[in-house]
Design an enzyme around this catalytic site. Structure first.
Site, PDB file in Angstrom:
ATOM      1  CD  GLU A 142      -2.809   1.257   0.315  1.00  7.52           C
ATOM      2  OE1 GLU A 142      -3.706   0.428   0.313  1.00  7.52           O
ATOM      3  OE2 GLU A 142      -2.718   2.148  -0.551  1.00  7.52           O
TER       4      GLU A 142
ATOM      5  CG  ASP B  19      -0.965   4.759  -1.043  1.00  6.79           C
ATOM      6  OD1 ASP B  19      -1.459   4.034  -1.934  1.00  6.79           O
ATOM      7  OD2 ASP B  19      -1.392   4.779   0.127  1.00  6.79           O
TER       8      ASP B  19
ATOM      9  CB  SER C 260      -5.252   1.454  -2.601  1.00  7.36           C
ATOM     10  OG  SER C 260      -5.422   1.219  -1.274  1.00  7.36           O
TER      11      SER C 260
END
Ligand SMILES: *[C@@H]1O[C@H](CO)[C@@H](O)[C@H](O)[C@H]1NC(C)=O
Ligand SMILES: *[C@@H]1O[C@H](CO)[C@@H](O)[C@H](O)[C@H]1NC(C)=O
Ligand SMILES: *[C@@H]1O[C@H](CO)[C@@H](O)[C@H](O)[C@H]1NC(C)=O
Ligand SMILES: *[C@@H]1O[C@H](CO)[C@@H](O)[C@H](O)[C@H]1NC(C)=O
Ligand SMILES: *[C@@H]1O[C@H](CO)[C@@H](O)[C@H](O)[C@H]1NC(C)=O
Ligand SMILES: *[C@@H]1O[C@H](CO)[C@@H](O)[C@H](O)[C@H]1NC(C)=O
Length: 614
Positions: free
Chosen positions: A302, A306, A520
């Site tokens: 994650e 990002d 996400s």
């Protein structure tokens, strides 16, 4: 400062002497039915330390909200005139009487200024106490509760009380009744197979795909199966725009759940997709015991996703990764202090104390809204409003379960109310359901269509804000009479506001290329575009965009081409096909994906003129 705090302590001692008896009448503050999916295992160890967060009411919050909407409304004279840190703090400060009465209560339990900490506005008080003391203060019993599916344990209760005279002076105390489980919104994740790499090579030689709104009117054919920085720049009409490193603009990514972003992976990613950014890096800020173990094998998928996309899109904009700890699993045998509150409030305490937070911040974590106590959700949402009033744009992934929770096994689905009735219900997520943040849904492929997992729907906690009333009621009128009656709240805050690509992203993780997806991916991508818009504005001496939603819906109403309206696809969940992406706003992709070139003209030229309202 020192002498002031000494004075405060003395005055508490004096007040303590005149206290009413400790066991004065208590009143139940909050009580919840036993949470579904959790089992009460054993009494909590009396000497286990918990950190209580005590919220004092913010009597002037309505005033802060009025300021927020005025400075965020492009048709208002005060557009862009954001409030200072001090102005915001004075608008959320509790009454002196509340501070005094809570101090008095704490002192009666032997807790003084030295034993606690406060948020800058004094609207939160934090105290570490053993379970035995918390039980006495809150007239409750804590137990160890085990989450059936994961085996994780927390120390919680299903009800707590406060002295009657404090009812109006304390809004909530946690951790008490909170059984939520924060999740990272990353629905798919796989290492590229040789076969996929081969077909990607074939696609690379195919003629470009015609997309009239894209830079130059077309997008590389490879972008239909592999999303890179270049694909996003082409698709969202941002090719050639160069943000400034020196106009004060900054971008931030939040990380939770022990994730950190690996710098070596970022360099590998840059070497492939953003060679001019090679050797550049970002700042990591650790909050509340957040981790940053740069061991390559332990990089977070994650966090890497990002950081690689948000920072890759906005290079050379100064960038920060906030790693917030605060979810250590409770180990019954180890009596170390643990703070198992949801960590959004920990992050808010930190960021609200900063003089100059980044103007754009993306978060790809969320909870099922119904698992977050309403009082806590409202307070955290108010915290996001404070950032908006100061000129910060907050984007959140809308969710990866369509209208449901993404659970395919019906036995594990959470599509039921948690209120004891066990009625079937769609599953909106918090924080995207907070009206003061921008919720980002997902698309896939070129030309774009809604991706099936794009989280969307209607809050059961927050009423619909005025800024989206027109767009949302128009959508609701298109629904056949009685559609999904009882499954959602047609008067709730509607999700998402906008969308961006959300699948087939190529990133590097622990040294290897990975294809990854989820909303996400959409939130940092949309945040990247917002940051570029902020850069364009700051370079012209204009204020940053701040809280985006009033502007987003105003632009959509005035110049629909500034967003690429997504009109195909749907978001199934809870055993239904979900909602359809339609012309105009819809609960799958919001108003659509950004056209950076058009948005830049709108936000850097005269907003009113462009909106046709002069
Ligand atoms: C409060 O702080 C004082 C000074 O550090 C300490 O002696 C005392 O034990 C603390 N009380 C509690 C309840 O933690
Ligand atoms: C993009 O990929 C999808 C799914 O593989 C396919 O159905 C579609 O035809 C492709 N579009 C183009 C323009 O190649
Ligand atoms: C990055 O650093 C390496 C090694 O110091 C150097 O050879 C290379 O030119 C640098 N690249 C850029 C884009 O600055
Ligand atoms: C990171 O974690 C690994 C394995 O848990 C450990 O061996 C290593 O020492 C840690 N590195 C740092 C910098 O903390
Ligand atoms: C709630 O209802 C669903 C569907 O009828 C059922 O599968 C589930 O066992 C029920 N849960 C509880 C706690 O009653
Ligand atoms: C979605 O579109 C399909 C096909 O037009 C239609 O049958 C269905 O009723 C629509 N669903 C909703 C929830 O509007």
């Amino acid at each position: 400062m020192r002498s002031l705090s000494a004075w405060v302590v003395l005055s508490f001692v004096a007040a303590a002497a005149a206290l009413p008896a400790k066991d004065c009448a208590h009143k139940v503050k909050e009580s919840v039915p036993p949470p579904r999916g959790w089992t009460k295992t054993s009494p909590a160890p009396a000497d286990h330390i918990i950190e209580l967060r005590i919220a004092l009411p913010q009597p002037n919050f309505a005033e802060l909200e009025r300021h927020l909407y005025e400075v965020s409304d492009p048709f208002h004279d005060r557009y862009g005139q954001h409030l200072s840190k001090e102005e915001v703090e004075s608008l959320v400060a509790p009454e002196d009487e509340s501070v005094h009465l809570v101090n008095e209560w704490l002192a009666s339990h032997g807790i003084y200024e030295d034993n606690l900490s406060r948020s800058p506005a004094r609207d939160w008080v934090l105290v570490k106490v053993p379970v035995s003391q918390a039980e006495e203060m809150l007239k409750t019993e804590y137990h160890v509760w085990t989450h059936d599916a994961s085996g994780e344990a927390v120390v919680r209760t299903t009800a707590y009380s406060l002295p009657e005279h404090l009812d109006d002076h304390i809004e909530l105390v946690q951790p008490t009744t909170m059984f939520s489980r924060m999740k990272s919104l990353r629905s798919t994740f796989r290492f590229d197979s040789d076969e996929e790499q081969k077909s990607a090579k074939i696609a690379a030689n195919a003629p470009p795909i015609s997309v009239p709104s894209a830079s130059g009117g077309h997008v590389d054919a490879s972008c239909n199966q592999t999303i890179t920085i270049s694909c996003i720049q082409q698709l969202y009409n941002a090719v050639g725009f160069k943000p400034s490193a020196k106009n004060g603009n900054q971008i931030g990514i939040t990380g939770y759940l022990e994730q950190f972003a690996n710098i070596e992976d970022l360099q590998t990613f840059y070497a492939e997709q953003r060679p001019d950014a090679l050797n550049s890096t970002f700042k990591t800020v650790l909050i509340n015991g957040g981790l940053n173990n740069q061991t390559l094998d332990e990089a977070g998928a994650e966090a890497n996703l990002d950081v690689q996309f948000a920072f890759g899109l906005t290079f050379p904009t100064p960038a920060t990764f906030f790693s917030t700890g605060g979810r250590p699993p409770f180990k019954p045998d180890i009596l170390t202090p643990s703070n198992t509150n949801e960590p959004y409030s920990e992050w808010l305490d930190f960021i609200l104390a900063q003089k100059e937070p980044p103007q754009t911040i993306s978060t790809s974590y969320a909870d099922d809204e119904q698992t977050v106590p309403v009082s806590f959700a409202k307070r955290v949402c108010n915290g996001f409003a404070q950032l908006g009033a100061r000129g910060v744009s907050l984007t959140f992934s809308s969710g990866d379960g369509g209208v449901g929770d993404g659970e395919e096994d019906p036995a594990l689905q959470e599509c039921f109310t948690n209120d004891g009735r066990n009625a079937t219900r769609f599953v909106p997520l918090f924080p995207p359901s907070c009206p003061f943040v921008t919720a980002v849904g997902g698309t896939i492929h070129v030309p774009e269509t809604a991706v099936f997992f794009s989280g969307g729907g209607f809050s059961d906690v927050f009423p619909r804000p005025a800024y989206q009333e027109q767009a949302v009621s128009k959508f609701l009128k298109t629904l056949p009479e009685g559609t999904y009656k009882g499954l959602f709240n047609p008067n709730g805050r509607a999700i998402p506001d906008v969308a961006a690509q959300a699948d087939l992203f190529r990133i590097f993780l622990s040294g290897r290329p990975v294809s990854i997806g989820g909303t996400s991916a959409a939130s940092p991508t949309f945040a990247g575009i917002v940051s570029l818009l902020n850069s364009a504005r700051l370079s012209k001496g204009l204020r940053p965009l701040g809280f985006l939603n009033p502007l987003v819906y105003a632009i959509q109403a005035a110049d629909p081409s500034a967003f690429n309206d997504i009109t195909t696809g749907n978001n199934p969940g809870c055993g239904t096909p979900g909602f359809n992406a339609t012309k105009g706003w819809d609960p799958v992709t919001g108003v659509g994906t950004p056209n950076f070139g058009k948005l830049k003209d709108i936000v850097t030229l005269d907003l009113l003129h462009i909106a046709g309202l002069t």
